[in-house]
Structure formats: C-alpha cells, structure tokens
Design a protein around this motif. Sequence first.
Motif, PDB file in Angstrom:
ATOM      1  N   GLU A 132      -3.572  -0.768  -2.339  1.00 53.01           N
ATOM      2  CA  GLU A 132      -4.434   0.090  -1.528  1.00 53.01           C
ATOM      3  C   GLU A 132      -3.643   1.332  -1.165  1.00 53.01           C
ATOM      4  O   GLU A 132      -2.430   1.376  -1.329  1.00 53.01           O
ATOM      5  CB  GLU A 132      -4.912  -0.722  -0.301  1.00 53.01           C
ATOM      6  CG  GLU A 132      -4.340  -0.353   1.001  1.00 53.01           C
ATOM      7  CD  GLU A 132      -4.701  -1.315   2.155  1.00 53.01           C
ATOM      8  OE1 GLU A 132      -5.148  -2.447   1.968  1.00 53.01           O
ATOM      9  OE2 GLU A 132      -4.486  -0.876   3.283  1.00 53.01           O
ATOM     10  N   GLU A 191      -5.077   7.732  -2.890  1.00 53.14           N
ATOM     11  CA  GLU A 191      -5.472   7.896  -4.293  1.00 53.14           C
ATOM     12  C   GLU A 191      -5.544   6.582  -5.068  1.00 53.14           C
ATOM     13  O   GLU A 191      -5.498   6.576  -6.291  1.00 53.14           O
ATOM     14  CB  GLU A 191      -4.525   8.867  -5.045  1.00 53.14           C
ATOM     15  CG  GLU A 191      -4.266  10.207  -4.382  1.00 53.14           C
ATOM     16  CD  GLU A 191      -5.535  10.984  -4.085  1.00 53.14           C
ATOM     17  OE1 GLU A 191      -6.501  10.878  -4.859  1.00 53.14           O
ATOM     18  OE2 GLU A 191      -5.561  11.672  -3.035  1.00 53.14           O
ATOM     19  N   ILE A 192      -5.651   5.472  -4.342  1.00 52.37           N
ATOM     20  CA  ILE A 192      -5.780   4.182  -5.022  1.00 52.37           C
ATOM     21  C   ILE A 192      -7.219   3.717  -4.824  1.00 52.37           C
ATOM     22  O   ILE A 192      -7.721   3.712  -3.700  1.00 52.37           O
ATOM     23  CB  ILE A 192      -4.824   3.118  -4.406  1.00 52.37           C
ATOM     24  CG1 ILE A 192      -3.375   3.590  -4.430  1.00 52.37           C
ATOM     25  CG2 ILE A 192      -4.978   1.758  -5.088  1.00 52.37           C
ATOM     26  CD1 ILE A 192      -2.745   3.685  -5.786  1.00 52.37           C
ATOM     27  N   GLU A 193      -7.873   3.356  -5.907  1.00 53.30           N
ATOM     28  CA  GLU A 193      -9.243   2.850  -5.799  1.00 53.30           C
ATOM     29  C   GLU A 193      -9.169   1.414  -5.337  1.00 53.30           C
ATOM     30  O   GLU A 193      -8.604   0.573  -6.032  1.00 53.30           O
ATOM     31  CB  GLU A 193      -9.892   2.854  -7.182  1.00 53.30           C
ATOM     32  CG  GLU A 193     -10.078   4.211  -7.769  1.00 53.30           C
ATOM     33  CD  GLU A 193     -11.545   4.573  -7.850  1.00 53.30           C
ATOM     34  OE1 GLU A 193     -12.391   3.687  -7.655  1.00 53.30           O
ATOM     35  OE2 GLU A 193     -11.812   5.763  -8.086  1.00 53.30           O
ATOM     36  N   SER A 194      -9.688   1.136  -4.166  1.00 55.85           N
ATOM     37  CA  SER A 194      -9.625  -0.244  -3.688  1.00 55.85           C
ATOM     38  C   SER A 194     -10.616  -0.459  -2.563  1.00 55.85           C
ATOM     39  O   SER A 194     -10.798   0.409  -1.708  1.00 55.85           O
ATOM     40  CB  SER A 194      -8.213  -0.547  -3.189  1.00 55.85           C
ATOM     41  OG  SER A 194      -8.201  -1.720  -2.427  1.00 55.85           O
ATOM     42  N   LYS A 195     -11.210  -1.628  -2.556  1.00 59.43           N
ATOM     43  CA  LYS A 195     -12.139  -1.908  -1.459  1.00 59.43           C
ATOM     44  C   LYS A 195     -11.370  -2.258  -0.182  1.00 59.43           C
ATOM     45  O   LYS A 195     -11.928  -2.372   0.888  1.00 59.43           O
ATOM     46  CB  LYS A 195     -13.148  -2.987  -1.842  1.00 59.43           C
ATOM     47  CG  LYS A 195     -12.564  -4.325  -2.243  1.00 59.43           C
ATOM     48  CD  LYS A 195     -13.735  -5.281  -2.547  1.00 59.43           C
ATOM     49  CE  LYS A 195     -13.305  -6.692  -2.877  1.00 59.43           C
ATOM     50  NZ  LYS A 195     -12.157  -6.883  -3.760  1.00 59.43           N
ATOM     51  N   ASN A 197      -9.346  -0.313   1.124  1.00 57.82           N
ATOM     52  CA  ASN A 197      -8.955   0.932   1.776  1.00 57.82           C
ATOM     53  C   ASN A 197      -9.574   1.171   3.155  1.00 57.82           C
ATOM     54  O   ASN A 197      -9.958   2.294   3.467  1.00 57.82           O
ATOM     55  CB  ASN A 197      -9.293   2.125   0.861  1.00 57.82           C
ATOM     56  CG  ASN A 197      -8.206   2.346  -0.174  1.00 57.82           C
ATOM     57  OD1 ASN A 197      -7.165   1.700  -0.108  1.00 57.82           O
ATOM     58  ND2 ASN A 197      -8.423   3.243  -1.114  1.00 57.82           N
ATOM     59  N   LYS A 249       2.343  -1.683  -9.041  1.00 59.33           N
ATOM     60  CA  LYS A 249       1.012  -1.194  -8.669  1.00 59.33           C
ATOM     61  C   LYS A 249       0.743  -1.412  -7.184  1.00 59.33           C
ATOM     62  O   LYS A 249       1.117  -2.432  -6.625  1.00 59.33           O
ATOM     63  CB  LYS A 249      -0.046  -1.933  -9.492  1.00 59.33           C
ATOM     64  CG  LYS A 249       0.075  -1.645 -10.980  1.00 59.33           C
ATOM     65  CD  LYS A 249      -1.271  -1.791 -11.676  1.00 59.33           C
ATOM     66  CE  LYS A 249      -1.280  -1.164 -13.056  1.00 59.33           C
ATOM     67  NZ  LYS A 249      -0.224  -1.595 -13.945  1.00 59.33           N
ATOM     68  N   GLU A 262      -0.054  11.760  -7.169  1.00 51.35           N
ATOM     69  CA  GLU A 262      -0.383  11.185  -8.479  1.00 51.35           C
ATOM     70  C   GLU A 262       0.909  10.858  -9.227  1.00 51.35           C
ATOM     71  O   GLU A 262       0.990   9.852  -9.935  1.00 51.35           O
ATOM     72  CB  GLU A 262      -1.221  12.160  -9.315  1.00 51.35           C
ATOM     73  CG  GLU A 262      -2.646  12.363  -8.816  1.00 51.35           C
ATOM     74  CD  GLU A 262      -2.734  13.182  -7.531  1.00 51.35           C
ATOM     75  OE1 GLU A 262      -1.731  13.840  -7.151  1.00 51.35           O
ATOM     76  OE2 GLU A 262      -3.805  13.161  -6.897  1.00 51.35           O
ATOM     77  N   TYR A 318       0.819  -1.228   0.000  1.00 50.01           N
ATOM     78  CA  TYR A 318       0.000   0.000   0.000  1.00 50.01           C
ATOM     79  C   TYR A 318       0.850   1.274   0.000  1.00 50.01           C
ATOM     80  O   TYR A 318       2.062   1.231   0.260  1.00 50.01           O
ATOM     81  CB  TYR A 318      -0.994  -0.023   1.168  1.00 50.01           C
ATOM     82  CG  TYR A 318      -0.382   0.161   2.541  1.00 50.01           C
ATOM     83  CD1 TYR A 318      -0.193   1.432   3.079  1.00 50.01           C
ATOM     84  CD2 TYR A 318      -0.007  -0.934   3.318  1.00 50.01           C
ATOM     85  CE1 TYR A 318       0.349   1.601   4.333  1.00 50.01           C
ATOM     86  CE2 TYR A 318       0.543  -0.767   4.579  1.00 50.01           C
ATOM     87  CZ  TYR A 318       0.722   0.511   5.081  1.00 50.01           C
ATOM     88  OH  TYR A 318       1.285   0.679   6.319  1.00 50.01           O
TER      89      TYR A 318
END
Length: 547
Positions: free
Chosen positions: A103, A106-110, A112, A100, A88, A71
């Motif tokens: 989490e 600015e990371i789209e993740s469930k 989080n 990559k 960014e 993360y």
Amino acid sequence: MDLKKLASALIPDDDLIDPDKYEEIYPPRDLPAGAQVTRLAPSPTGFIHLGNLFSALADERMAHTTGGVFYLRIEDTDLKRKVDGAVESVIRSLNYFGIKFDEGAEIESKLNIYGPYYQRQRAKIYRAYAKRLIEEGRAYPCFCTEEELDEVRKEQNAQKLITGYYGKYAKCRSLSEEQIYSNLAAGKPFVIRLRSEGDVNVKHTFHDAIKGDITVTENDQDIVLIKSDGIPTYHFAHAIDDHFMRTTLVIRGEEWLSSLPIHLELFKALGFKTPVYAHTSSLMKTDGGARRKLSKRKDPELSLDYYRSAGYYPDAVVRYLLTILNSNFEEWERKNPRSDWRDFKFKIDKMSRSGTLFDLDKLSDISRTRISQLSAEECYEFLRGWVEEFGTEADKLHFADGEYIIKILNLIMGTSGKKRRKDIERAEQGVRLMDYFFDDAFNPDYSFRFGDGTVNAVLDGFAEIYDPADDNSVWFAKVKSLAPRVGFAADMGEYKANPGAYGGNVSDIAEILRIAVTGSPNSPDLCTIMGILGRERTLGRLRAARR
Ligand code: GLU
C-alpha cells in the motif's frame, strides 16, 4: 493565559477537525496477532540508494513473514528536494529487486485507507495536533530569528554546552500573552515549538529491536513541530504518521538514533503508543585500510541505479544484502542453494549492531554464481531486459535474434549441469563479452606474437582446409596439420623435449586462429565459436587478420 484563544490565533484554520476523530478515520488495522506493519519513508529526491534497499528488505521481510503490511510513505515536507518522477523511481527500483509494497503512494491497493501517503497532503492532521498541543500548554510559538538562534548557538559553543533551544535558552517559552499578541500583530514569522518536560539528567533503558538494550537520555529540547511556512518537521510528522498509519515497527538508519529521545517524548505528549524501533547500522566500506561510510559523492555503488545499469543479477543483490542483514543467511543458502530467498527465516534481532561492511567483490561473485545457474534461455531473457533499457541500438538488433544469442550463451555458460562457467558477472559485461559474435561490434586486437609470414601461413592454411561440418577432433587434427608448414611442433611431447627446435607449438597455432576469429587470445572453445559464426564469417575474419 487563555490557551484556546492562543491556539486559534496561531492556527486559525477553520477546516480542522477534532484530532480524536482521526482515531476513527484511521482505525487500528485488522491483522493477525504479531503481524508487523512496516514502511519505507524516503524523501523524493530522486536518489535511491543501497541503504534504502537494505532497510526495505528488512521492512518487507518483517511485514511479509508475519502476515503484516509494508507500505510506502513519501516524506516530501522539504520541497527544495522534490524531484519529478522520484516516487515512481523508488517503486520501480525496488520492484526490480523483487520488493513490492502492499500500500502507499502510487500503489494501487484497496488497503490505501491510511493515506494520503504524501506528507504534504497531510497538513490538516499535523495542524490539528499542533493546535491541540498549544491548547494543552505543550507547544508554544517562537519568534526567534535565525540571527538570534545563531547568537545563542555561539554562546553555547563558547561555553562548551549542548547547543539548542532548551532551558534558559528557550527564550520564547516564557513570553507573556501581551508579547505574543504584539508579535503576531506586527506580523512576525513564528514556528511552533514543543514545550519539553524532559530532563537530560534522567536516563532510561530502551529496547531497540536491532541494537538491543540501549540507554537513552530524556529530551529537553523545545524542538520545532511546525516550521514558519506551516510545514511540520520530520519529528512531528513521524510521530503522527506512524501512529495513524498504524506502523508497529519503525526500521530506519542509525543516524536517527540521536533523535530517539525527541520521538519518545513526542509520542507521549500526543498520547500515542510508541512503535518498536529498529535502527540499522550504516553500510561501510574499506578504503585505503580504513573503514568509512559509503558516500554518495565518492561511491557510485551506493546508488541503486548503479546495480540496474551495470546489470547485476537482481536476485544476487538481494541475496548479498541478506548475507549482511542476517549472518546465518549464508549457511541457510549453502543448505538450500536453489531455494527462493523468501523461504529464509529472517530475524531482525540477528542484524548487525554496528557498521556493516559492504563488499562489492563478494556481491559480484554471488551475481556470477546466480547467473551461472540460469539456463541459456533464462539468461537470454535477463540480458535482453538489460539491453532494452540500457543497451545500444546495435545491442537491441543483436538481441532480436534469440536463437543466435542462445547458441552463444550455451557456449559461454557451458551446457553440462556441473561444469557451468561463471564468465558473466553482470548484464553489461556479459553483453560486451558477446560483441565478437557480431561483425558490427567486433573490435579485434591483432596482437600476434609471431611474424607476419607465420601468421599469414597459418591463416591461409586453415582457410584452405576449414570445413564447418568437422567435429571437434577433426577440427583439431586440421589445426595440428598446419604445424610443419610453419616449423612448429604438432606434438606437445616433442615440443617439450626439444623446444629450441621449433618456432612454436600447436597451441600457438590455435592462438593465431583465435586472435583472428575472436579478436583476443582468450575465448571459449574455438571450434564451437567458428560453428556459431558460420563459414562465411569465419573465413572473412581469417582473411581480415592477414598482415
Ligand atoms: N525520510 C527519512 C529518511 O529518508 C525517513 C526516516 C524514517 O524511516 O523514519 O531518512
């Protein structure tokens, strides 16, 4: 002293929750046994460097080869250094190199649920724990001014003692209740310090996942936990965040090794289990025979943007870093030349324990090899990506004609499987290498080694007989046929037997044509180049080169 009352006076916030609640809010992660949770924790300065990629690669490998999580946490407690868009830029830069996050900021993740991932947004947790430590007598307010601290430092330096706030120098450690409240009533600024219980004469063996067993001395410094502006120090935030984000493995630069005793004491004081630490060695370079650390000021190659803007093949940069991260990577690569680097079994304990030598020439060489393994179409896509971001307007127009570029690439790279040329090292240089195929970028250096009469006779002679339909052997026969016209030898054997009898030979004729058409005496196969340029452009160049 009533410590509860003191804690409330120092941290009067009425929106804090019982710190133990955070154990439920951020529960241990539900991961398979042995899964590693790692993180990259940069400051948002806008400068992302090779060291970040180096650590990130180790973090990413350790998380993703164990079924864990990698993360991104942003250490933005030092507001002076915050730069817009920096987060960014970290994500984009690492993505470019195929790394990559699962989490984080600015990371789209469930996933989080362990956030917020910006330390500035976590003030309440830090304050709740600082309050708890004050209540427990493990932290206290310090009202010393910068000037007073300076005085102490000078005295310690004069006596050749360790500098810092400890032992008898920790003046505010023993302030009476009365003094504290009168300082508070007078509105004196204060920091919250740890009341250290360590003893510098006590040493322990500590296992670092990279350095192996090392000796650490206990901490006895009453370090600052919360600064006078209410913001935590790196030390305090590190312990709290890595605990509640459930980090299992902290990979960070060896410059933090000297703070390890502080962190070990903090984890203990907070009642948290210490994570495993892995301190990476610094990237060094040889400079004038000596080794030194890569420096932001002196070495542009320290910045990750350098690799993107120069267009190194991203996969090659990662492969190069893997060669210095794990000494057995090269051998694995020799056995598995075309495999994805993700298939390599990365091991943290194989990382180098002391200064790692960074060799840009070797990286360039790997970049050249990887690019040479691409098909012309793949190479076109790679170069086009670079052109879109960093190329000139003219480059963009040139690259709009993919068919034309692919013809050029087939020539430059060679089409036969084994004999691929390694002329392209990075996108910027590769794109410039093609400039002569475009009239608006053609910038010839007409340095002919022969007199104007000879040059013009060759150029005119060839223009008369040139036919784009000719195959290579007919083309060459025509080049040869010009030799007698200018007193050159058509046959190399004859020339070698009697060089004095000729002004030059057939390869000199080819050189005159080459300079005229490509602008330089070195180029891939000239007959093919003329074919790609086409009749009109070729004849135009023969004319333009006349003296
Ligand atoms: N913000 C720290 C740095 O950039 C992070 C160190 C760590 O990984 O704990 O150096």
